[in-house]
Design an enzyme around this catalytic site. Structure first.
Site, PDB file in Angstrom:
ATOM      1  N   SER A   1      31.704  15.004  25.870  1.00  0.00           N
ATOM      2  CA  SER A   1      32.682  14.646  24.840  1.00  0.00           C
ATOM      3  C   SER A   1      33.277  15.920  24.263  1.00  0.00           C
ATOM      4  CB  SER A   1      31.994  13.848  23.727  1.00  0.00           C
ATOM      5  OG  SER A   1      32.817  13.835  22.579  1.00  0.00           O
TER       6      SER A   1
ATOM      7  N   ASP B   1      26.969   6.422  24.210  1.00  0.00           N
ATOM      8  CA  ASP B   1      27.727   7.477  23.539  1.00  0.00           C
ATOM      9  C   ASP B   1      27.211   7.716  22.126  1.00  0.00           C
ATOM     10  OD1 ASP B   1      31.306   7.595  22.697  1.00  0.00           O
ATOM     11  OD2 ASP B   1      29.686   9.020  22.380  1.00  0.00           O
TER      12      ASP B   1
ATOM     13  N   ASP C   1      37.447  11.585  22.422  1.00  0.00           N
ATOM     14  CA  ASP C   1      37.240  10.699  21.265  1.00  0.00           C
ATOM     15  C   ASP C   1      38.463  10.703  20.366  1.00  0.00           C
ATOM     16  OD1 ASP C   1      33.961  11.786  21.444  1.00  0.00           O
ATOM     17  OD2 ASP C   1      34.563   9.690  21.549  1.00  0.00           O
TER      18      ASP C   1
ATOM     19  N   MET D   1      38.795   5.005  19.106  1.00  0.00           N
ATOM     20  CA  MET D   1      38.129   4.531  17.883  1.00  0.00           C
ATOM     21  C   MET D   1      39.230   4.380  16.832  1.00  0.00           C
ATOM     22  SD  MET D   1      34.760   6.927  17.989  1.00  0.00           S
ATOM     23  CE  MET D   1      35.561   8.157  19.019  1.00  0.00           C
TER      24      MET D   1
ATOM     25  N   MET E   1      40.251   9.355  17.089  1.00  0.00           N
ATOM     26  CA  MET E   1      39.883   8.758  15.803  1.00  0.00           C
ATOM     27  C   MET E   1      41.093   8.721  14.885  1.00  0.00           C
ATOM     28  SD  MET E   1      36.314  10.771  15.197  1.00  0.00           S
ATOM     29  CE  MET E   1      35.099  10.871  16.507  1.00  0.00           C
TER      30      MET E   1
ATOM     31  N   HIS F   1      35.129  13.001  28.239  1.00  0.00           N
ATOM     32  CA  HIS F   1      35.270  11.928  27.258  1.00  0.00           C
ATOM     33  C   HIS F   1      36.097  12.433  26.082  1.00  0.00           C
ATOM     34  CE1 HIS F   1      33.619   8.260  25.256  1.00  0.00           C
ATOM     35  NE2 HIS F   1      33.608   8.993  24.167  1.00  0.00           N
TER      36      HIS F   1
ATOM     37  N   HIS G   1      38.328   7.250  24.634  1.00  0.00           N
ATOM     38  CA  HIS G   1      37.599   6.321  23.760  1.00  0.00           C
ATOM     39  C   HIS G   1      38.410   6.138  22.480  1.00  0.00           C
ATOM     40  CE1 HIS G   1      33.700   5.733  21.159  1.00  0.00           C
ATOM     41  NE2 HIS G   1      34.439   4.632  21.219  1.00  0.00           N
TER      42      HIS G   1
ATOM     43  N   MET H   1      27.754   2.106  21.768  1.00  0.00           N
ATOM     44  CA  MET H   1      27.672   3.201  20.793  1.00  0.00           C
ATOM     45  C   MET H   1      26.236   3.317  20.296  1.00  0.00           C
ATOM     46  SD  MET H   1      30.505   4.637  20.745  1.00  0.00           S
ATOM     47  CE  MET H   1      30.147   5.788  19.416  1.00  0.00           C
TER      48      MET H   1
HETATM   49  C1  DX5 Z   1      31.271   9.620  18.010  1.00  0.00           C
HETATM   50  C2  DX5 Z   1      31.840   9.881  19.385  1.00  0.00           C
HETATM   51  C3  DX5 Z   1      30.821  10.461  20.328  1.00  0.00           C
HETATM   52  C4  DX5 Z   1      30.389  11.796  19.917  1.00  0.00           C
HETATM   53  C5  DX5 Z   1      29.224  12.209  20.748  1.00  0.00           C
HETATM   54  O1  DX5 Z   1      32.129   8.762  17.320  1.00  0.00           O
HETATM   55  O2  DX5 Z   1      32.266   8.676  19.951  1.00  0.00           O
HETATM   56  O3  DX5 Z   1      31.416  10.602  21.615  1.00  0.00           O
HETATM   57  O4  DX5 Z   1      31.437  12.710  20.105  1.00  0.00           O
HETATM   58  O5  DX5 Z   1      28.827  13.410  20.198  1.00  0.00           O
HETATM   59  P1  DX5 Z   1      27.288  13.798  20.157  1.00  0.00           P
HETATM   60  O6  DX5 Z   1      26.878  13.828  21.607  1.00  0.00           O
HETATM   61  O7  DX5 Z   1      27.305  15.145  19.510  1.00  0.00           O
HETATM   62  O8  DX5 Z   1      26.594  12.735  19.374  1.00  0.00           O
HETATM   63 ZN    ZN Z   2      33.075   8.548  22.178  1.00  0.00          ZN
END
Ligand code: DX5
Ligand code: ZN
Length: 222
Positions: free
Chosen positions: A10, A179, A37, A70, A39, A35, A68, A141
Site C-alpha cells: 500500500s 488490508d 488507498d 474508501m 480517501m 495498492h 481501494h 478490512m
Molecule cells: C487503511 C488502508 C490500508 C493501509 C494499510 O485504510 O486501507 O491499506 O494503508 O496500511 P498498514 O499496512 O500500515 O496497516
Molecule cells: Zn486499502
C-alpha cells in the site's frame, strides 16, 4: 496482467518524496501489484491522494494497480480511475444499496476493469451476499479504514475463512484480499485462513530488510 495471489504494497506508507524509488525497489523484489488507498475525508476521516498519483505511477511503471476507494459516491469517480490506469477497482459495501452496487459492478465489467467489494471490520459478512457471485475480489478490512500503521483486528480471520468457504461451496471465482495491520504475525495467519492477497503498508515501505519482510509474507521473488 491478471489478478493473482500475492502481495500488494500500500503506497500510503511510502515516502512520497521518493515514491518512484520506493516502487522501483519493490519491483526489483518481484512485486508487481500495488495498492492505492483513496480517501475522501467523508467515508473515512482522512484524505490521501487522487487519481493523478495512480496515473503518474502507471505512466512510469508497468504495474497492476489495485485501487481501494474508501469514498462516498464511488459512482462519480470510476471513470477518473479507469482513465488513470486502474486494473482493479474496489468500493465499499457500506456506501451502496444493492441496485447501485450491481450497477457499479456491471459498469466496471463492461469497461474490462476487475471489480472488488470491501467491508469494514464492523460490517457483517452477509452484507456482501448479493455481490459474491459477481465480483473478482473481496477485500476484508482488518483495521478501521482511514489510516496506515494500525493494529490488526483478529476478527478479520473469521471473515476470510467465511468467504473462502462460500467461494468453495458455490464455485465462485473471487480472490480474497486483506488490508490493514499486516505484518509477519498477522500475514501468515491470514494466508492460513485463506487470504490470497495481502495488502501491507507500514510493514514494507521504507524498511532496510524489505526482502526478508516480503518472504515472511509468503512472497517468492519471481
Ligand atoms: C487503511 C488502508 C490500508 C493501509 C494499510 O485504510 O486501507 O491499506 O494503508 O496500511 P498498514 O499496512 O500500515 O496497516
Ligand atoms: Zn486499502
Amino acid at each position: 496482467m491478471k489478478l493473482q495471489p500475492g502481495i500488494a504494497p500500500s503506497i500510503l506508507a511510502a515516502n512520497f518524496l521518493k515514491l518512484g524509488e520506493n516502487i522501483q525497489t519493490m519491483k526489483e523484489e518481484g512485486v508487481s501489484m500495488f495498492h492505492f488507498d483513496i480517501m475522501d475525508g467523508h467515508f473515512v476521516p482522512n484524505l490521501s491522494y487522487g487519481a493523478n498519483i495512480v496515473s503518474q505511477v502507471n505512466g512510469a511503471y508497468s504495474i497492476f494497480s489495485d485501487v481501494h476507494l474508501m469514498i462516498a459516491n464511488p459512482e462519480k469517480y470510476l471513470d477518473m480511475f479507469i482513465q488513470a490506469g486502474a486494473k482493479l477497482i474496489t468500493f465499499h459495501v457500506e456506501v451502496v444499496d444493492v441496485p447501485l452496487g450491481n450497477k457499479l459492478i456491471n459498469y466496471l465489467k463492461e469497461k474490462n476493469i476487475l471489480v472488488g467489494i470491501s467491508l469494514k471490520p464492523g460490517t457483517a459478512v452477509e452484507s456482501l451476499q448479493p455481490y459474491l457471485s459477481l465480483v473478482d475480489l473481496v477485500l476484508v478490512m482488518s483495521v478501521e479504514p482511514g489510516f496506515g500503521g494500525q493494529v490488526f483486528i483478529p476478527s478479520a480471520l473469521e471473515k476470510i475463512a467465511y468467504f473462502k468457504e462460500q467461494r468453495q461451496r458455490h464455485q465462485w471465482h473471487y480472490l480474497i484480499e486483506v488490508d490493514g495491520g499486516i505484518d509477519d504475525v498477522s500475514g501468515p495467519q491470514c494466508l492460513q485462513a485463506g487470504a490470497d492477497i495481502l495488502v501491507a503498508g507500514s510493514y514494507l515501505f521504507q524498511k532496510k530488510d524489505l526482502h526478508d519482510r516480503l518472504v515472511k509474507l509468503g512472497h517468492h521473488s519471481s
